[in-house]
Design an enzyme around this catalytic site. Structure first.
Site, PDB file in Angstrom:
ATOM      1  CB  CYS A 116     -35.044   8.391 -16.868  1.00 46.65           C
ATOM      2  SG  CYS A 116     -33.890   7.011 -16.853  1.00 46.65           S
ATOM      3  CB  CYS A 117     -36.342   8.997 -22.066  1.00 45.49           C
ATOM      4  SG  CYS A 117     -37.185   7.415 -21.897  1.00 45.49           S
ATOM      5  CB  CYS A 199     -34.263   0.654 -20.670  1.00 48.02           C
ATOM      6  SG  CYS A 199     -33.240   1.957 -21.384  1.00 48.02           S
ATOM      7  CB  CYS A 202     -38.694   1.081 -19.557  1.00 48.82           C
ATOM      8  SG  CYS A 202     -38.101   2.116 -18.228  1.00 48.82           S
ATOM      9  CB  CYS A 227     -37.761   7.203 -25.471  1.00 49.00           C
ATOM     10  SG  CYS A 227     -37.090   6.607 -27.009  1.00 49.00           S
TER      11      CYS A 227
HETATM   12  S1  SF4 Z   1     -36.472   3.557 -21.232  1.00 45.06           S
HETATM   13 FE1  SF4 Z   1     -36.611   3.645 -18.979  1.00 45.06          FE
HETATM   14  S2  SF4 Z   1     -34.525   3.269 -18.155  1.00 45.06           S
HETATM   15 FE2  SF4 Z   1     -34.398   3.668 -20.393  1.00 45.06          FE
HETATM   16  S3  SF4 Z   1     -33.893   5.799 -20.511  1.00 45.06           S
HETATM   17 FE3  SF4 Z   1     -36.147   5.678 -20.675  1.00 45.06          FE
HETATM   18  S4  SF4 Z   1     -36.958   5.797 -18.571  1.00 45.06           S
HETATM   19 FE4  SF4 Z   1     -34.736   5.463 -18.439  1.00 45.06          FE
END
Ligand code: SF4
Length: 234
Positions: A116-117, A199, A202, A227
């Site tokens: 996701c990151c 985010c 998170c 991340c």
């Molecule tokens: S911090 Fe969480 S929601 Fe944001 S990009 Fe990374 S995994 Fe995805």
């Protein structure tokens, strides 16, 4: 193909403003600052704007940010009368991720979280850095164990760019006093125990004495709390 390491600029003995001026003169139009509107980034934005430095200020909108972050984004563009170029994840990649794994796959494994990151942060960051020679960050060396060795200027091997970390030796107290002295807009979440703000799903507040990054991906015990933006090696 990875870019070869370039010669690092000499900024020893120069103030932050002198260093930024030097970098902007050496690389006109190729100096970029990525902000996520946290305390440190707001200090860097303030220094850039108060000194009219020709730095490209950009941000990554992951699509999962806090409402409070958008509010400080807005207060920043209003106060400094600037445009902040915004980079977004690919709609196709986000759509595929949501369709295949749902909106909270990052809680299920470190691998999913990094996926996701990568989609929401790393890919947009690559676009944001593209065409630039110098990447300015708001990193400080006492933010986490991973950042202890942070140098003022370093080569980022992952993104193939020279990084300048003007606040590398600042303490959090130093940052806060700059915010106060210059009336810099800041994310109100900092007043509610949030230190490193990413985010919304998170990030959470931390307790006094906790590690600076403890509120990020708190459900992961053994992963490095990065991340992929600032963990690409030097
Ligand atoms: S911090 Fe969480 S929601 Fe944001 S990009 Fe990374 S995994 Fe995805």
């Amino acid at each position: 193909m990875k870019r070869k390491m370039e010669k690092l600029p000499q900024i020893e003995g120069k103030s932050i403003v002198e260093s930024l001026n030097h970098l902007c003169k050496q690389h006109p139009g190729e100096v970029v600052f990525t902000t996520s509107f946290g305390y440190e980034d707001q200090v860097v934005t303030d220094i850039i704007c108060r000194n009219n430095l020709p730095v490209n200020i950009v941000t990554l909108d992951t699509g999962r940010l806090f409402e409070e972050t958008y509010k400080v984004f807005n207060r920043t563009i209003e106060k400094y009368k600037i445009n902040i170029k915004t980079y977004h994840p690919s709609g196709k990649s986000v759509g595929k991720l949501l369709e295949e794994k749902g909106p909270f796959s990052f809680y299920e494994s470190v691998e999913n979280r990094k996926e996701c990151c990568y989609i929401r942060k790393v890919e947009p960051l690559k676009k944001a850095l593209s065409g630039n020679k110098i990447w300015i960050t708001g990193l400080r060396s006492d933010q986490s164990d991973n950042r202890q060795a942070l140098a003022p200027v370093e080569w980022d091997n992952g993104f193939g760019i020279i990084k300048y970390n003007p606040l590398h030796d600042w303490t959090l107290e130093h940052v806060k006093s700059h915010i106060k002295e210059y009336h810099v807009p800041y994310n109100v979440l900092h007043d509610r125990g949030f230190v490193s703000i990413g985010c919304a799903p998170c990030t959470r507040a931390i307790q006094p004495g906790d590690d600076f990054r403890a509120g990020r991906w708190w459900w992961e015990n053994n992963s490095k709390k990065e991340c992929g933006l600032h963990s690409q090696g030097k």
